[in-house]
Design a protein around this motif. Structure first.
Motif, mmCIF file in Angstrom:
data_model
loop_
_atom_site.group_PDB
_atom_site.id
_atom_site.type_symbol
_atom_site.label_atom_id
_atom_site.label_comp_id
_atom_site.label_asym_id
_atom_site.label_seq_id
_atom_site.Cartn_x
_atom_site.Cartn_y
_atom_site.Cartn_z
ATOM 1 N N UNK A 86 -18.520 52.441 19.663
ATOM 2 C CA UNK A 86 -18.027 53.749 20.121
ATOM 3 C C UNK A 86 -19.126 54.765 19.831
ATOM 4 N N UNK A 87 -19.708 55.315 20.888
ATOM 5 C CA UNK A 87 -20.815 56.256 20.748
ATOM 6 C C UNK A 87 -20.333 57.682 20.512
ATOM 7 N N UNK A 88 -19.148 57.994 20.963
ATOM 8 C CA UNK A 88 -18.624 59.340 20.773
ATOM 9 C C UNK A 88 -17.228 59.444 21.331
ATOM 10 N N UNK A 89 -16.621 60.560 21.068
ATOM 11 C CA UNK A 89 -15.269 60.779 21.548
ATOM 12 C C UNK A 89 -14.962 62.257 21.624
ATOM 13 N N UNK A 90 -13.929 62.565 22.353
ATOM 14 C CA UNK A 90 -13.557 63.959 22.525
ATOM 15 C C UNK A 90 -12.060 64.077 22.748
ATOM 16 N N UNK B 259 -3.307 66.261 27.261
ATOM 17 C CA UNK B 259 -4.106 66.253 26.023
ATOM 18 C C UNK B 259 -4.781 64.909 25.747
ATOM 19 N N UNK B 260 -5.687 64.464 26.638
ATOM 20 C CA UNK B 260 -6.309 63.152 26.436
ATOM 21 C C UNK B 260 -7.387 63.148 25.360
ATOM 22 N N UNK B 261 -7.568 61.994 24.766
ATOM 23 C CA UNK B 261 -8.711 61.709 23.902
ATOM 24 C C UNK B 261 -9.515 60.648 24.625
ATOM 25 N N UNK B 262 -10.814 60.877 24.752
ATOM 26 C CA UNK B 262 -11.702 59.916 25.394
ATOM 27 C C UNK B 262 -12.682 59.365 24.365
ATOM 28 N N UNK B 263 -12.811 58.045 24.316
ATOM 29 C CA UNK B 263 -13.790 57.385 23.465
ATOM 30 C C UNK B 263 -14.779 56.653 24.364
ATOM 31 N N UNK B 264 -16.069 56.905 24.172
ATOM 32 C CA UNK B 264 -17.116 56.310 24.993
ATOM 33 C C UNK B 264 -17.681 55.073 24.303
ATOM 34 N N UNK C 236 -7.219 60.666 13.685
ATOM 35 C CA UNK C 236 -7.656 61.117 15.009
ATOM 36 C C UNK C 236 -8.646 60.096 15.569
ATOM 37 N N UNK C 237 -8.349 59.487 16.720
ATOM 38 C CA UNK C 237 -9.206 58.419 17.259
ATOM 39 C C UNK C 237 -10.668 58.823 17.435
ATOM 40 N N UNK C 238 -10.912 60.070 17.862
ATOM 41 C CA UNK C 238 -12.289 60.509 18.103
ATOM 42 C C UNK C 238 -13.098 60.577 16.809
ATOM 43 N N UNK C 239 -12.423 60.642 15.670
ATOM 44 C CA UNK C 239 -13.109 60.641 14.372
ATOM 45 C C UNK C 239 -13.099 59.248 13.736
#
Length: 121
Positions: free
Chosen positions: A42-46, A54-59, A84-87
């Motif tokens: 996972x390179x990043x998320x937002x 209210x989506x969370x995206x994980x790249x 929090x998935x992005x963290x």
């Protein structure tokens, strides 16, 4: 009757797990519509808290917009994750189980709960 129902549920869940096939991240576009198991970093998320749903995206597999896979957690499902998935997943290699969909020409998997994604050691 209860034992029969339990046996049917166990059999169905075993079939679901065995129906998922482990594939390489680079091959995802060949498995649109299939349930798979795939691994990658996972390179990043937002988290877009003010956007619709209210989506969370994980790249996964690269930074946006060059990711090989996008993991999506909808706002209604964020409570199903301990952190929090992005963290929680940023910078980690993860293994993900789910159905591959195509969104804007790129593979994505929607995560409904945290047992679909595991940090690999």
């Amino acid at each position: 009757m209860r034992k029969l129902l339990t046996a049917v549920v166990l059999l169905a869940s075993t079939y679901t797990v065995s129906a998922q096939q482990a594939i390489k991240l680079e091959e995802l576009s060949n498995f649109i519509g299939d349930s798979v198991i795939v691994s990658g970093k996972v390179f990043g998320g937002r988290y877009l808290s003010k956007s619709e749903n209210a989506p969370t995206f994980l790249n996964v597999g690269g930074d946006f917009p060059n990711q090989l896979l996008t993991l999506v957690v909808w706002g209604k499902d964020r409570n199903n994750f301990k952190m929090a998935p992005e963290e929680a997943y940023k910078g980690h290699h993860v293994q993900v189980a789910g159905k591959v969909e195509l969104h804007r020409g790129k593979p994505q998997i929607i995560l409904y709960k945290d047992d679909q994604i595991v940090i690999q050691k």
